[in-house]
Motif scaffolding. Structure first.
Motif, PDB file in Angstrom:
ATOM      1  N   ARG A 132       0.815  -1.203   0.000  1.00 13.96           N
ATOM      2  CA  ARG A 132       0.000   0.000   0.000  1.00 13.96           C
ATOM      3  C   ARG A 132       0.861   1.271   0.000  1.00 13.96           C
ATOM      4  O   ARG A 132       0.619   2.211  -0.758  1.00 13.96           O
ATOM      5  CB  ARG A 132      -0.862  -0.047   1.255  1.00 13.96           C
ATOM      6  N   HIS A 149      -4.130   7.525   0.499  1.00 15.39           N
ATOM      7  CA  HIS A 149      -3.792   6.165   0.880  1.00 15.39           C
ATOM      8  C   HIS A 149      -3.836   5.966   2.390  1.00 15.39           C
ATOM      9  O   HIS A 149      -3.607   4.892   2.886  1.00 15.39           O
ATOM     10  CB  HIS A 149      -2.389   5.843   0.376  1.00 15.39           C
ATOM     11  N   ARG A 150      -4.052   7.034   3.147  1.00 16.61           N
ATOM     12  CA  ARG A 150      -4.074   6.902   4.610  1.00 16.61           C
ATOM     13  C   ARG A 150      -5.384   7.453   5.137  1.00 16.61           C
ATOM     14  O   ARG A 150      -5.443   8.573   5.631  1.00 16.61           O
ATOM     15  CB  ARG A 150      -2.921   7.695   5.224  1.00 16.61           C
ATOM     16  N   PRO A 151      -6.446   6.700   5.026  1.00 15.06           N
ATOM     17  CA  PRO A 151      -7.750   7.228   5.430  1.00 15.06           C
ATOM     18  C   PRO A 151      -7.796   7.454   6.933  1.00 15.06           C
ATOM     19  O   PRO A 151      -7.100   6.782   7.652  1.00 15.06           O
ATOM     20  CB  PRO A 151      -8.735   6.124   5.050  1.00 15.06           C
ATOM     21  N   THR A 188     -14.611  -1.195   6.203  1.00 15.62           N
ATOM     22  CA  THR A 188     -14.064   0.144   6.414  1.00 15.62           C
ATOM     23  C   THR A 188     -13.243   0.580   5.203  1.00 15.62           C
ATOM     24  O   THR A 188     -12.744  -0.243   4.434  1.00 15.62           O
ATOM     25  CB  THR A 188     -13.133   0.178   7.635  1.00 15.62           C
ATOM     26  N   CYS A 189     -13.098   1.886   5.076  1.00 15.14           N
ATOM     27  CA  CYS A 189     -12.295   2.419   3.979  1.00 15.14           C
ATOM     28  C   CYS A 189     -10.838   2.006   4.146  1.00 15.14           C
ATOM     29  O   CYS A 189     -10.115   1.821   3.175  1.00 15.14           O
ATOM     30  CB  CYS A 189     -12.422   3.942   3.915  1.00 15.14           C
ATOM     31  N   ASP A 190     -10.418   1.848   5.394  1.00 19.03           N
ATOM     32  CA  ASP A 190      -9.043   1.429   5.633  1.00 19.03           C
ATOM     33  C   ASP A 190      -8.816   0.015   5.093  1.00 19.03           C
ATOM     34  O   ASP A 190      -7.830  -0.254   4.401  1.00 19.03           O
ATOM     35  CB  ASP A 190      -8.757   1.478   7.139  1.00 19.03           C
ATOM     36  N   GLY A 231      -8.720   0.105   1.444  1.00 12.97           N
ATOM     37  CA  GLY A 231      -7.442   0.622   0.938  1.00 12.97           C
ATOM     38  C   GLY A 231      -6.401  -0.473   0.763  1.00 12.97           C
ATOM     39  O   GLY A 231      -5.646  -0.481  -0.212  1.00 12.97           O
ATOM     40  N   GLU A 232      -6.391  -1.415   1.702  1.00 15.35           N
ATOM     41  CA  GLU A 232      -5.451  -2.547   1.575  1.00 15.35           C
ATOM     42  C   GLU A 232      -5.769  -3.383   0.340  1.00 15.35           C
ATOM     43  O   GLU A 232      -4.881  -3.758  -0.416  1.00 15.35           O
ATOM     44  CB  GLU A 232      -5.550  -3.448   2.816  1.00 15.35           C
ATOM     45  N   CYS A 250     -13.175   5.766  -1.998  1.00 20.55           N
ATOM     46  CA  CYS A 250     -12.367   4.580  -2.317  1.00 20.55           C
ATOM     47  C   CYS A 250     -12.359   4.311  -3.825  1.00 20.55           C
ATOM     48  O   CYS A 250     -11.387   3.783  -4.359  1.00 20.55           O
ATOM     49  CB  CYS A 250     -12.862   3.356  -1.552  1.00 20.55           C
TER      50      CYS A 250
END
Ligand SMILES: [Zn+2]
Lengths: 189, 240
Positions: A168, A187-189, B6-8, B11-12, B40
């Protein structure tokens, strides 16, 4: 990273052999280079490029311009086939991002269009060199060898969470480098 | 479930997906999230674009010349060497746009899809053509035709009449395979003859420069063709 050439596209949709010839002459070297990068074997790379371009010829009508340039489409076909060859086609089904390029945020799209227009080999190589070595290796194992996160975790002897973090972070850094400026924390929500 | 991811976490998955190493199950979860999360979706689009720049980092290699020749032969004859058995003549015919059929059929009375494919390629090249007549062999004395070499385009079109449909020993018919024979060395497979849907002419397109070859020859080979001639020669064309 050029945009689709409208004349070629028009010919493509009519499935013309002339368009195929133009496409091959434009992207054949890149395709072979990608196959060699994945396979490191001249005969296997040649086979993969041949299969890929025959598939491209037969699937002209499945090309979707809104999902990216012809170049990106061809790169993806060749890389996937080369990885299948490397790892065996019985592998798991891969998921591919196939987002509509035309539905991005206009301001981001403008910035990225400029990035694409200015992309040079040196610039992308430099962006990769600027990554910490473990991030670069992780990206290359994934992208060029199709190695999964759990396999990378075993190969590099790090927890899977670390692999995910590296992937990531490396993509975010690459994007920043290519854009040549600090980015918001997308990239860092 | 997907919308509550989650958005986190998304993201992964986005980063893995961009590099092509996300499995299909996780991909489906991600799809559901980005369908409802604009942020996202924008991230994924940028990740997709970033990954697409990676091939740009490679120092380009020269692709083998034979690869281009084989591909163009396959495409112009619409009978790929990789899987030649999957394509039927009907498929070849269906590939030809109707407008081109109408334009080309009337004046030329040539039906083969391969010729139609080449027609627009070669029509502007009225200069710089060389023609070579077919010499029938004793095994097929009725064969007649001509090979037209478009010098500046490095393509040749072979049109032959008086050729019967080859035998069908199994489920698929034998093929007429075309060879170029160099001054030194063995025959190279370069194309297959394709029949006109309405019967009559057979055609093939040969890519590349003919200079350096002394003869073009055609033989009968099993379905899919052979790497070296195994069957009887049905005609030849001296190229000098
Ligand atoms: Zn989200």
């Amino acid at each position: 990273m050029e945009q689709p050439d409208s004349t070629t596209l028009d010919l493509l949709t009519r499935e013309s052999p002339e368009a195929f010839e133009v496409i091959y002459d434009r992207y054949g070297r890149l395709a072979y280079t990608i196959a060699m990068r994945v396979l490191s074997d001249e005969a296997a790379a040649e086979d993969v490029v041949q299969e890929s371009f025959i598939a491209i010829w037969r699937r002209f009508l499945t090309y979707r311009p809104e999902r990216g340039s012809i170049r990106t489409w061809i790169c993806s076909i060749v890389r996937n086939r080369a990885i299948d060859r490397l790892r065996g086609e019985s592998g798991r089904l891969r998921y591919e991002l196939a987002l509509d390029e035309s539905r991005g945020e206009p301001s981001l799209d403008d910035t990225w269009s400029q990035v694409v227009a200015s992309l040079t080999r040196e610039r992308v190589q430099q962006a990769l060199r600027d990554l910490p070595v473990e991030q670069r290796q992780t990206v290359e194992l994934a992208y060029w060898c199709g190695v999964s996160q759990s396999e990378i975790s075993q190969m590099m002897r790090v927890p899977i969470g670390t692999v995910k973090g590296r992937i990531r972070l490396s993509l975010a850094k690459l994007r920043e480098s290519l854009q040549g400026k600090e980015e918001e924390a997308w990239h860092r929500p | 479930m997907a919308p509550s991811m989650t958005c986190d976490a998304a993201g992964e998955l986005i980063a893995l997906a961009a590099l092509g190493v996300l499995d299909a199950d996780d991909g489906a979860v991600l799809d559901r999230h980005i369908a409802v999360c604009a942020r996202c979706r924008a991230s994924a689009l940028m990740a997709q674009r970033t990954a697409a720049a990676l091939p740009e980092s490679l120092d380009l290699l020269e692709a083998p010349a034979g690869l281009r020749r084989r591909l163009l032969t396959a495409v112009y004859s619409s009978a790929g060497p990789v899987q030649p058995r999957r394509r039927t003549l009907r498929d070849v015919w269906r590939r030809v746009p109707r407008s081109r059929i109408l334009t080309a059929l009337a004046p030329l009375a040539i039906g083969a899809a391969t010729v139609l494919g080449v027609w627009s390629l070669t029509r502007t090249d009225s200069a710089q053509v060389e023609t070579f007549p077919v010499q029938a062999s004793t095994s097929l004395p009725t064969a007649r035709g001509v090979l037209t070499f478009y010098v500046t385009r490095s393509h040749s079109v072979l049109t032959v009449a008086g050729v019967p449909t080859p035998a069908t020993p199994g489920q698929l018919p034998n093929v007429y395979e075309i060879w170029l024979i160099p001054s030194n060395g063995g025959p190279k497979p370069v194309a297959f003859l394709s029949p006109s849907p309405s019967g009559g002419d057979w055609t093939a397109v040969v890519s590349g420069d003919l200079r350096g070859y002394r003869t073009l020859a055609a033989t009968i080979e099993p379905p899919g063709g052979e790497a070296k001639p195994t069957g009887p020669e049905i005609f030849s064309i001296p190229l000098s």
